[in-house]
Enzyme design. Structure first.
Site, PDB file in Angstrom:
ATOM      1  N   GLU A   1       4.395   1.368   5.340  1.00  0.00           N
ATOM      2  CA  GLU A   1       5.756   1.131   5.825  1.00  0.00           C
ATOM      3  C   GLU A   1       6.832   1.362   4.776  1.00  0.00           C
ATOM      4  O   GLU A   1       8.019   1.409   5.102  1.00  0.00           O
ATOM      5  CB  GLU A   1       5.889  -0.265   6.445  1.00  0.00           C
ATOM      6  N   ASN A   2       6.444   1.518   3.506  1.00  0.00           N
ATOM      7  CA  ASN A   2       7.446   1.866   2.501  1.00  0.00           C
ATOM      8  C   ASN A   2       7.675   3.369   2.426  1.00  0.00           C
ATOM      9  O   ASN A   2       8.426   3.843   1.588  1.00  0.00           O
ATOM     10  CB  ASN A   2       7.086   1.302   1.122  1.00  0.00           C
TER      11      ASN A   2
END
Length: 221
Positions: free
Chosen positions: A50-51
């Site tokens: 998700e980064n």
């Protein structure tokens, strides 16, 4: 209760068996992040973070870390051939649109019906929920990888979660340092017991109600 690095690797290796070819997979911080280390070279799977990483590879060797390339937990990772970077809005859009086939998460508690509480213990400071709610709610399959007991020796597999929930009725498998459970139709099923634990050990250390699989296995990690 905590566990050593060798046991963490063994649990990650067991979880890696649930990763199938051509899946898009998101891994939580902690033990789940070790899963790519236990897949064969060239295994056709895409790890998403998700980064903003699509095509995340295993942990780099010592001295080969890239200070600008890390997973969502801040630990060094590698990038597979053909992998790419995105901003967080694209990464979260993939998750919210249901594009993630499998997520493997750590947790503080899981209920016998598959509710998950994995983001906060009231009164303790945390940086935020991160992508936990989106992943738990929208991934096609959710596996929890965690210790069987908490630091006080209490069961983390419970009848009802007492900690703030992340999502309801979403977990389909729980892998602990003692056993493997599946959850089907709100029913917790004991499928595997890890050596040296016994059926009696699992009964005494599990708060949740469960049934035994007709194919119950005793496994040496």
């Amino acid at each position: 209760m905590g566990m050593g690095n060798e046991l963490k690797d063994k649990l990650a290796k067991r979880a890696a068996l649930e990763v199938k070819e051509h899946m898009i997979v998101n891994l939580g911080i902690g033990i789940p992040s070790l899963v790519p280390n236990h897949l064969p070279p060239g295994f056709p799977v895409v790890f998403q973070s998700e980064n903003g990483i699509i095509g995340m590879g295993p942990s780099p060797g010592e001295g080969k870390e890239d200070e600008n390339l890390c997973n969502a937990g801040g630990f060094p990772v590698s990038l597979m051939k053909g992998g790419c970077y995105t901003d967080s809005s694209i990464a979260f859009a993939m998750i919210r649109r249901g594009k993630i086939d499998l997520t493997i998460l750590g947790s503080l508690q899981v209920s016998e019906k598959g509710d998950i509480a994995n983001w906060i213990i009231p009164g303790k400071k945390v940086p935020g929920m991160g992508g936990a709610t989106e992943l738990a709610s929208r991934a096609k399959k959710v596996i929890v990888l965690m210790t069987h007991l908490d630091k006080s020796g209490e069961s983390k597999i419970v009848r009802e979660c007492t900690l703030p929930l992340t999502a309801r009725s979403c977990v389909s498998m729980i892998i602990t340092d003692r056993a493997v459970f599946t959850i089907e139709n709100d029913q917790l099923i004991l499928c595997e017991i890890f050596n040296p634990y016994t059926l009696q050990d699992i009964k005494e250390s599990t708060d949740a109600r469960y049934t035994l699989s007709s194919c119950l296995k005793y496994i040496r990690l």
